[in-house]
Motif scaffolding. Structure first.
Motif, PDB file in Angstrom:
ATOM      1  N   VAL A 254       2.224   5.578  10.046  1.00 15.25           N
ATOM      2  CA  VAL A 254       1.494   4.519  11.415  1.00 15.25           C
ATOM      3  C   VAL A 254       2.468   5.400  12.690  1.00 15.25           C
ATOM      4  O   VAL A 254       0.620   4.618  13.389  1.00 15.25           O
ATOM      5  CB  VAL A 254       2.196   3.008  10.902  1.00 15.25           C
ATOM      6  N   ARG A 255       3.153   5.246  13.263  1.00 15.61           N
ATOM      7  CA  ARG A 255       3.464   6.261  14.346  1.00 15.61           C
ATOM      8  C   ARG A 255       3.094   6.780  14.736  1.00 15.61           C
ATOM      9  O   ARG A 255       2.720   7.061  15.400  1.00 15.61           O
ATOM     10  CB  ARG A 255       5.131   6.117  14.001  1.00 15.61           C
ATOM     11  N   VAL A 256       2.977   8.332  14.158  1.00 16.07           N
ATOM     12  CA  VAL A 256       2.632   8.945  14.120  1.00 16.07           C
ATOM     13  C   VAL A 256       0.864   9.003  14.988  1.00 16.07           C
ATOM     14  O   VAL A 256       0.013   9.491  15.570  1.00 16.07           O
ATOM     15  CB  VAL A 256       2.168  10.734  13.442  1.00 16.07           C
ATOM     16  N   THR A 257       0.334   7.635  14.093  1.00 20.46           N
ATOM     17  CA  THR A 257      -1.201   8.124  13.579  1.00 20.46           C
ATOM     18  C   THR A 257      -1.534   7.717  15.515  1.00 20.46           C
ATOM     19  O   THR A 257      -2.612   7.576  16.381  1.00 20.46           O
ATOM     20  CB  THR A 257      -1.688   6.860  13.471  1.00 20.46           C
TER      21      THR A 257
ATOM     22  N   ARG B  18       1.097  -1.102   0.381  1.00 19.19           N
ATOM     23  CA  ARG B  18      -0.561  -0.068   0.269  1.00 19.19           C
ATOM     24  C   ARG B  18       0.834   1.146   0.051  1.00 19.19           C
ATOM     25  O   ARG B  18       0.599   2.529   0.246  1.00 19.19           O
ATOM     26  CB  ARG B  18      -0.949  -0.114   1.268  1.00 19.19           C
ATOM     27  N   ARG B  19       1.970   0.597  -0.009  1.00 18.98           N
ATOM     28  CA  ARG B  19       2.935   1.898   0.025  1.00 18.98           C
ATOM     29  C   ARG B  19       2.880   3.154   1.746  1.00 18.98           C
ATOM     30  O   ARG B  19       2.333   4.350   0.654  1.00 18.98           O
ATOM     31  CB  ARG B  19       2.822   3.138  -1.765  1.00 18.98           C
ATOM     32  N   ILE B  20       2.542   2.916   2.115  1.00 20.83           N
ATOM     33  CA  ILE B  20       2.527   3.883   3.292  1.00 20.83           C
ATOM     34  C   ILE B  20       3.413   3.685   4.381  1.00 20.83           C
ATOM     35  O   ILE B  20       4.135   2.603   4.780  1.00 20.83           O
ATOM     36  CB  ILE B  20       1.520   3.061   4.747  1.00 20.83           C
ATOM     37  N   ALA B  21       4.329   4.702   4.908  1.00 24.57           N
ATOM     38  CA  ALA B  21       5.463   5.007   5.673  1.00 24.57           C
ATOM     39  C   ALA B  21       5.221   4.418   6.532  1.00 24.57           C
ATOM     40  O   ALA B  21       4.324   5.120   7.314  1.00 24.57           O
ATOM     41  CB  ALA B  21       5.796   6.270   5.648  1.00 24.57           C
TER      42      ALA B  21
ATOM     43  N   GLN C  74      -2.674  -2.113   8.067  1.00 24.87           N
ATOM     44  CA  GLN C  74      -3.277  -0.136   8.311  1.00 24.87           C
ATOM     45  C   GLN C  74      -3.511  -0.626   6.469  1.00 24.87           C
ATOM     46  O   GLN C  74      -3.111  -0.646   6.158  1.00 24.87           O
ATOM     47  CB  GLN C  74      -1.657   0.394   9.043  1.00 24.87           C
ATOM     48  N   HIS C  75      -4.388   0.539   6.892  1.00 28.81           N
ATOM     49  CA  HIS C  75      -4.768   1.115   5.492  1.00 28.81           C
ATOM     50  C   HIS C  75      -5.523   2.698   5.191  1.00 28.81           C
ATOM     51  O   HIS C  75      -5.868   2.909   6.582  1.00 28.81           O
ATOM     52  CB  HIS C  75      -5.836  -0.082   4.652  1.00 28.81           C
TER      53      HIS C  75
END
Length: 79
Positions: A24-27, A17-20, A69-70
Motif C-alpha cells: 500500500v505504501r509503495v502504491t 485480503r492478505r495485503i501487506a 485497498q483491494h
C-alpha cells in the motif's frame, strides 16, 4: 515526511485480503497512475505481477489516510 495512517476499515480489509501494508505504501508513493474522485479522495494504482493494487486515500496536510485497498483484476490503465 508524509505520514500514512490506516482507517479501521482499511486495516480490516488488509487482513481479510492478505495485503501487506508495504505494498500500500509503495502504491501511494510511486503509483503507476492516480485519479481524483469525490470527497477529496484519490485513487492510486500500482501493478504487482499480473494484478493492480487499488488504494483509495485522503491527503490532508502531511497525513495520508488510507480508506481502503483491494486487488483490481479489471483495471486497464489505457482507458
Amino acid at each position: 515526511m508524509t505520514r500514512i495512517v490506516f482507517s479501521d476499515h482499511a486495516l480490516r480489509k488488509l487482513r481479510e485480503r492478505r495485503i501487506a501494508k508495504e505494498k500500500v505504501r509503495v502504491t501511494i508513493h510511486s503509483p503507476d497512475t492516480t485519479r481524483n474522485t469525490r470527497k477529496k479522495r484519490k485513487i492510486a494504482y500500482k501493478r504487482f505481477q499480473k494484478l493492480y493494487l487499488k488504494v483509495v486515500y485522503i491527503k490532508e496536510g502531511n497525513t495520508i489516510t488510507v480508506v481502503t485497498q483491494h486487488w483490481d483484476e479489471s483495471f486497464n490503465p489505457n482507458i
